[in-house]
Design a protein around this motif. Structure first.
Motif, mmCIF file in Angstrom:
data_model
loop_
_atom_site.group_PDB
_atom_site.id
_atom_site.type_symbol
_atom_site.label_atom_id
_atom_site.label_comp_id
_atom_site.label_asym_id
_atom_site.label_seq_id
_atom_site.Cartn_x
_atom_site.Cartn_y
_atom_site.Cartn_z
ATOM 1 N N GLN A 91 0.513 9.719 -1.080
ATOM 2 C CA GLN A 91 0.409 9.880 -2.527
ATOM 3 C C GLN A 91 -0.067 11.273 -2.912
ATOM 4 O OE1 GLN A 91 -1.887 6.701 -4.251
ATOM 5 N NE2 GLN A 91 -0.482 5.139 -3.515
ATOM 6 N N ASP B 14 2.744 -4.087 1.252
ATOM 7 C CA ASP B 14 1.634 -4.901 0.764
ATOM 8 C C ASP B 14 0.329 -4.304 1.277
ATOM 9 O OD1 ASP B 14 0.114 -6.890 -0.358
ATOM 10 O OD2 ASP B 14 0.483 -8.328 1.247
ATOM 11 N N ALA B 15 -0.203 -3.350 0.526
ATOM 12 C CA ALA B 15 -1.452 -2.682 0.876
ATOM 13 C C ALA B 15 -2.124 -2.251 -0.421
ATOM 14 C CB ALA B 15 -1.181 -1.478 1.762
ATOM 15 N N PRO B 16 -3.438 -2.114 -0.422
ATOM 16 C CA PRO B 16 -4.133 -1.724 -1.659
ATOM 17 C C PRO B 16 -3.612 -0.432 -2.286
ATOM 18 C CG PRO B 16 -5.717 -2.494 -0.051
ATOM 19 C CD PRO B 16 -4.379 -2.421 0.655
ATOM 20 N N ALA B 17 -3.168 0.519 -1.492
ATOM 21 C CA ALA B 17 -2.683 1.792 -2.028
ATOM 22 C C ALA B 17 -1.229 1.729 -2.500
ATOM 23 C CB ALA B 17 -2.831 2.891 -0.983
ATOM 24 N N SER B 18 -0.601 0.578 -2.389
ATOM 25 C CA SER B 18 0.799 0.450 -2.771
ATOM 26 C C SER B 18 0.991 0.655 -4.270
ATOM 27 C CB SER B 18 1.327 -0.935 -2.384
ATOM 28 O OG SER B 18 2.667 -1.074 -2.819
ATOM 29 N N SER C 277 0.572 1.221 6.123
ATOM 30 C CA SER C 277 -0.855 0.901 5.934
ATOM 31 C C SER C 277 -1.419 1.535 4.672
ATOM 32 C CB SER C 277 -1.662 1.415 7.135
ATOM 33 O OG SER C 277 -1.693 2.833 7.121
ATOM 34 N N HIS C 278 -2.554 1.022 4.258
ATOM 35 C CA HIS C 278 -3.258 1.576 3.108
ATOM 36 C C HIS C 278 -3.544 3.062 3.314
ATOM 37 C CE1 HIS C 278 -6.243 2.157 -0.038
ATOM 38 N NE2 HIS C 278 -7.026 2.673 0.902
ATOM 39 N N ASP C 279 -4.067 3.426 4.475
ATOM 40 C CA ASP C 279 -4.452 4.813 4.728
ATOM 41 C C ASP C 279 -3.269 5.770 4.635
ATOM 42 O OD1 ASP C 279 -7.086 4.034 5.066
ATOM 43 O OD2 ASP C 279 -6.989 4.048 7.254
ATOM 44 N N LEU D 209 -0.360 5.224 3.091
ATOM 45 C CA LEU D 209 0.146 5.249 1.709
ATOM 46 C C LEU D 209 -0.732 6.124 0.822
ATOM 47 C CD1 LEU D 209 1.255 1.597 0.946
ATOM 48 C CD2 LEU D 209 2.668 3.647 0.879
ATOM 49 N N ALA D 210 -2.036 6.014 0.985
ATOM 50 C CA ALA D 210 -2.950 6.850 0.200
ATOM 51 C C ALA D 210 -2.724 8.323 0.536
ATOM 52 C CB ALA D 210 -4.393 6.441 0.473
#
Length: 116
Positions: free
Chosen positions: A63, A17-21, A55-57, A59-60
């Protein structure tokens, strides 16, 4: 097949559950309905990736792996070595390789995408 398609197929299974997911319950259900549970290790791989990239970082960052090679064949040609062992000549985007150095999550994602 494009390498990016394989990477994001795996990321669609990573429940973070993170923005970059890129997690997608609909895609997970579709894949489950069209594959044999006995042949699937993707769910376990997805849980390991989620633990390594919560974390978002991170996951980003992982990618970026989607752009390391243009094709799955390019990735397969290097499957006998870790990301740390690759050189700029082994990949299509050397800057991406440098950004992924030291990422356990990227190594896990790469292995899962190669299995897919």
């Amino acid at each position: 097949m494009r390498w990016a398609d394989l990477v994001f197929h795996v990321l669609a299974h990573v429940p973070v559950d993170a923005p970059a997911s890129a997690f997608d319950r609909v895609w997970v259900a579709f894949v489950a309905a069209h594959s044999s549970p006995a042949e699937r290790t993707l769910d376990e791989d997805a849980r390991l990736i989620a633990a390594a990239a919560p974390s978002h970082d991170e996951l980003a960052r992982v990618q970026l792996l989607a752009w390391l090679w243009r094709s799955a064949e390019g990735a397969a040609a290097c499957s006998d070595r870790t990301l740390a062992e690759l050189t700029d000549a082994d990949v299509d985007e050397p800057g991406v390789l440098r950004a992924l150095r030291g990422s356990r999550a990227a190594e896990l994602l790469r292995a899962a995408a190669e299995l897919e």
